[in-house]
Design an enzyme around this catalytic site. Structure first.
Site, PDB file in Angstrom:
ATOM      1  N   SER A  50       0.867  -1.178   0.000  1.00  0.00           N
ATOM      2  CA  SER A  50       0.000   0.000   0.000  1.00  0.00           C
ATOM      3  C   SER A  50       0.904   1.228   0.000  1.00  0.00           C
ATOM      4  O   SER A  50       2.124   1.111   0.215  1.00  0.00           O
ATOM      5  CB  SER A  50      -0.862   0.003   1.270  1.00  0.00           C
ATOM      6  OG  SER A  50      -0.018   0.123   2.407  1.00  0.00           O
ATOM      7  N   ASP A  82      -1.384  -1.647  -3.830  1.00  0.00           N
ATOM      8  CA  ASP A  82      -2.694  -1.840  -3.214  1.00  0.00           C
ATOM      9  C   ASP A  82      -3.340  -0.470  -2.946  1.00  0.00           C
ATOM     10  O   ASP A  82      -2.706   0.411  -2.337  1.00  0.00           O
ATOM     11  CB  ASP A  82      -2.489  -2.608  -1.898  1.00  0.00           C
ATOM     12  CG  ASP A  82      -3.805  -3.098  -1.312  1.00  0.00           C
ATOM     13  OD1 ASP A  82      -4.758  -3.325  -2.073  1.00  0.00           O
ATOM     14  OD2 ASP A  82      -3.857  -3.281  -0.073  1.00  0.00           O
ATOM     15  N   HIS A  83      -4.571  -0.289  -3.384  1.00  0.00           N
ATOM     16  CA  HIS A  83      -5.333   0.944  -3.130  1.00  0.00           C
ATOM     17  C   HIS A  83      -4.586   2.234  -3.477  1.00  0.00           C
ATOM     18  O   HIS A  83      -4.500   3.149  -2.639  1.00  0.00           O
ATOM     19  CB  HIS A  83      -5.791   1.019  -1.668  1.00  0.00           C
ATOM     20  CG  HIS A  83      -6.796  -0.018  -1.322  1.00  0.00           C
ATOM     21  ND1 HIS A  83      -8.117   0.077  -1.672  1.00  0.00           N
ATOM     22  CD2 HIS A  83      -6.676  -1.207  -0.685  1.00  0.00           C
ATOM     23  CE1 HIS A  83      -8.767  -1.000  -1.253  1.00  0.00           C
ATOM     24  NE2 HIS A  83      -7.919  -1.808  -0.665  1.00  0.00           N
ATOM     25  N   ASP A 104      -7.785   3.110  -6.925  1.00  0.00           N
ATOM     26  CA  ASP A 104      -9.043   3.015  -6.187  1.00  0.00           C
ATOM     27  C   ASP A 104      -9.723   4.378  -6.162  1.00  0.00           C
ATOM     28  O   ASP A 104      -9.492   5.197  -5.273  1.00  0.00           O
ATOM     29  CB  ASP A 104      -8.764   2.515  -4.768  1.00  0.00           C
ATOM     30  CG  ASP A 104     -10.051   2.390  -3.960  1.00  0.00           C
ATOM     31  OD1 ASP A 104     -11.139   2.705  -4.506  1.00  0.00           O
ATOM     32  OD2 ASP A 104      -9.978   1.995  -2.788  1.00  0.00           O
ATOM     33  N   HIS A 180     -12.452  -4.130   5.214  1.00  0.00           N
ATOM     34  CA  HIS A 180     -11.072  -4.270   5.701  1.00  0.00           C
ATOM     35  C   HIS A 180     -11.025  -4.427   7.223  1.00  0.00           C
ATOM     36  O   HIS A 180     -11.934  -3.989   7.929  1.00  0.00           O
ATOM     37  CB  HIS A 180     -10.253  -3.036   5.303  1.00  0.00           C
ATOM     38  CG  HIS A 180     -10.047  -2.928   3.815  1.00  0.00           C
ATOM     39  ND1 HIS A 180     -10.576  -1.918   3.060  1.00  0.00           N
ATOM     40  CD2 HIS A 180      -9.373  -3.722   2.954  1.00  0.00           C
ATOM     41  CE1 HIS A 180     -10.236  -2.085   1.790  1.00  0.00           C
ATOM     42  NE2 HIS A 180      -9.513  -3.174   1.694  1.00  0.00           N
ATOM     43  N   GLY A 181      -9.952  -5.051   7.705  1.00  0.00           N
ATOM     44  CA  GLY A 181      -9.707  -5.100   9.140  1.00  0.00           C
ATOM     45  C   GLY A 181     -10.235  -6.349   9.821  1.00  0.00           C
ATOM     46  O   GLY A 181     -10.670  -7.299   9.175  1.00  0.00           O
ATOM     47  N   ASN A 253      -7.519 -10.753  -1.300  1.00  0.00           N
ATOM     48  CA  ASN A 253      -6.564  -9.910  -0.576  1.00  0.00           C
ATOM     49  C   ASN A 253      -6.514 -10.224   0.923  1.00  0.00           C
ATOM     50  O   ASN A 253      -7.539 -10.129   1.612  1.00  0.00           O
ATOM     51  CB  ASN A 253      -6.964  -8.440  -0.725  1.00  0.00           C
ATOM     52  CG  ASN A 253      -6.790  -7.937  -2.141  1.00  0.00           C
ATOM     53  OD1 ASN A 253      -6.468  -8.691  -3.045  1.00  0.00           O
ATOM     54  ND2 ASN A 253      -7.000  -6.645  -2.327  1.00  0.00           N
ATOM     55  N   ASP A 255      -4.437  -9.246   4.378  1.00  0.00           N
ATOM     56  CA  ASP A 255      -3.498  -8.449   5.159  1.00  0.00           C
ATOM     57  C   ASP A 255      -3.717  -8.719   6.653  1.00  0.00           C
ATOM     58  O   ASP A 255      -2.801  -9.144   7.375  1.00  0.00           O
ATOM     59  CB  ASP A 255      -3.689  -6.954   4.845  1.00  0.00           C
ATOM     60  CG  ASP A 255      -2.640  -6.083   5.510  1.00  0.00           C
ATOM     61  OD1 ASP A 255      -1.789  -6.634   6.232  1.00  0.00           O
ATOM     62  OD2 ASP A 255      -2.653  -4.856   5.324  1.00  0.00           O
TER      63      ASP A 255
HETATM   64  P1  13P Z   1      -8.083  -7.639   5.112  1.00  0.00           P
HETATM   65  O1  13P Z   1      -8.055  -6.455   5.994  1.00  0.00           O
HETATM   66  O2  13P Z   1      -9.347  -8.424   5.276  1.00  0.00           O
HETATM   67  O3  13P Z   1      -6.889  -8.520   5.252  1.00  0.00           O
HETATM   68  O4  13P Z   1      -8.114  -7.100   3.586  1.00  0.00           O
HETATM   69  C1  13P Z   1      -6.926  -6.671   2.978  1.00  0.00           C
HETATM   70  C2  13P Z   1      -7.174  -5.945   1.708  1.00  0.00           C
HETATM   71  O5  13P Z   1      -8.253  -5.927   1.147  1.00  0.00           O
HETATM   72  C3  13P Z   1      -6.040  -5.225   1.127  1.00  0.00           C
HETATM   73  O6  13P Z   1      -6.377  -4.550  -0.045  1.00  0.00           O
HETATM   74  O1  G3H Z   2      -6.526  -2.387   2.336  1.00  0.00           O
HETATM   75  C1  G3H Z   2      -5.698  -1.972   3.136  1.00  0.00           C
HETATM   76  C2  G3H Z   2      -4.544  -2.831   3.477  1.00  0.00           C
HETATM   77  O2  G3H Z   2      -4.852  -3.660   4.559  1.00  0.00           O
HETATM   78  C3  G3H Z   2      -3.304  -2.019   3.671  1.00  0.00           C
HETATM   79  O3  G3H Z   2      -3.324  -1.331   4.878  1.00  0.00           O
HETATM   80  O4  G3H Z   2      -2.647   1.013   4.317  1.00  0.00           O
HETATM   81  O5  G3H Z   2      -2.327   0.065   6.639  1.00  0.00           O
HETATM   82  O6  G3H Z   2      -0.902  -0.699   4.725  1.00  0.00           O
HETATM   83  P1  G3H Z   2      -2.257  -0.170   5.162  1.00  0.00           P
HETATM   84 ZN    ZN Z   3      -8.336  -3.707   0.052  1.00  0.00          ZN
END
Ligand code: 13P
Ligand code: G3H
Ligand code: ZN
Length: 307
Positions: A50, A82-83, A104, A180-181, A253, A255
């Protein structure tokens, strides 16, 4: 081998109905865990950074770690942004050797999302770099939400078709009930499988499931045993991955699960070995935990053996 374009990795995944895991990385141990898991299971893998991960790890540091790791394994590895929020983020990554970027602009209105995505496609495609876009708003499907409210944030299949045709994006992140999360669902985990099915039939392109971590009891219980506070944490059950992949999700995805696994083992090592001062005896076992989580995902996503 060198990094592989995600455009080329999507093709067999889309034809054979498997999903490639996207694993978010921030530092060396996470990168190594993904590479080792991929090599051991002969699975393709996507390492994602990210913008905040690139800031934390250092743009060049993180990219070079992934490039080095990819060269050391025999399976296809993609490096993905990512994003990406700004067009400039995507441009910087395209020029630095990423093999896929996400733009995004899902928070913008439909036409603006199309315009921004098209610009990134124009920069990425001449270099055979994949572009992922997002349509809809990620969020749980709650029981007390009526159909109109539900429809307001889930991805609309007809819009998805128009969006894909107008932008030429290679993959589409869909809003189908995940978020997310570590706190995805207040009650029962619900995914709008009907939407995945409809969107796939209308677009035919690889679909992406964001916010897809499992947040399973094993991870939560271990982290909590050693002092973490995660009341009410809940994620996507394994059966949902299987069903989603059968309907056409080709990228999943992850994380949060890696963060939770890392957290549990780091806490365990600190609690169990109060005299230890060697970071390798803390981060080494955490790396092993992450690797095992990734291997489990690769098996469930059906990407094991596809490298
Ligand atoms: P999680 O927070 O469910 O792991 O999703 C991660 C994600 O979508 C990163 O783009
Ligand atoms: O979608 C978000 C990912 O979990 C990345 O999170 O921006 O804290 O690295 P982050
Ligand atoms: Zn995501």
């Amino acid at each position: 081998m060198p990094l592989v374009s995600l455009i080329d990795m999507y093709k067999p995944a889309n034809e054979q109905y498997y999903a490639i895991g996207q694993f978010n990385v921030n530092n060396m141990e996470f990168v190594q865990a993904v590479m080792e898991a991929a090599e051991e299971l002969k699975s393709p893998a996507i390492l994602a950074a990210s913008t905040s991960a690139l800031k934390y790890g250092g743009f060049d540091y993180l990219i070079d770690l992934v490039k080095t790791g990819a060269r050391m394994v025999s399976v296809p590895i993609a490096l993905h942004l990512d994003h990406g929020v700004k067009i400039e983020d995507a441009e910087k990554c395209i020029n630095a050797g990423f093999t896929s970027v996400m733009i995004d602009a899902s928070h913008e209105d439909f036409e603006e999302n199309i315009r921004i995505t098209k610009e990134v496609v124009k920069m990425a495609h001449p270099k055979n770099i994949a572009v992922e876009a997002e349509l809809g708003r990620l969020g749980g499907i709650e029981d007390d939400v009526n159909v109109d409210e539900r429809d307001a944030f889930l991805t609309d299949p007809a819009q998805a078709k128009e969006f894909v045709e107008k932008t030429g994006c290679d993959a589409l992140a869909v809003a189908v009930g995940t978020s997310h999360g570590a706190y995805k669902f207040k009650a029962e985990a619900k995914l709008a499988f009907d939407r995945i099915d409809e969107i796939k039939k209308k677009t035919g392109i690889p679909l992406v499931l964001h916010g897809a971590s499992g947040v399973g009891p094993k991870l939560i219980e271990k982290a909590q045993k050693y002092g973490a506070e995660l009341p009410g944490a809940k994620g996507v059950p394994d059966e949902a991955y299987v069903k989603a992949v059968k309907l056409g999700i080709n990228k999943i995805n992850i994380d949060t699960d890696l963060r939770l696994g890392w957290l549990g083992t780091v806490r365990e090592m600190l609690a169990e070995n109060p005299k230890n001062i060697d970071p390798r005896k803390i981060l080494g076992p955490a790396r092993e935990t992450i690797k095992e989580i990734i291997k489990e995902k690769m098996k469930i996503f059906n990407s094991a053996g596809k490298g």
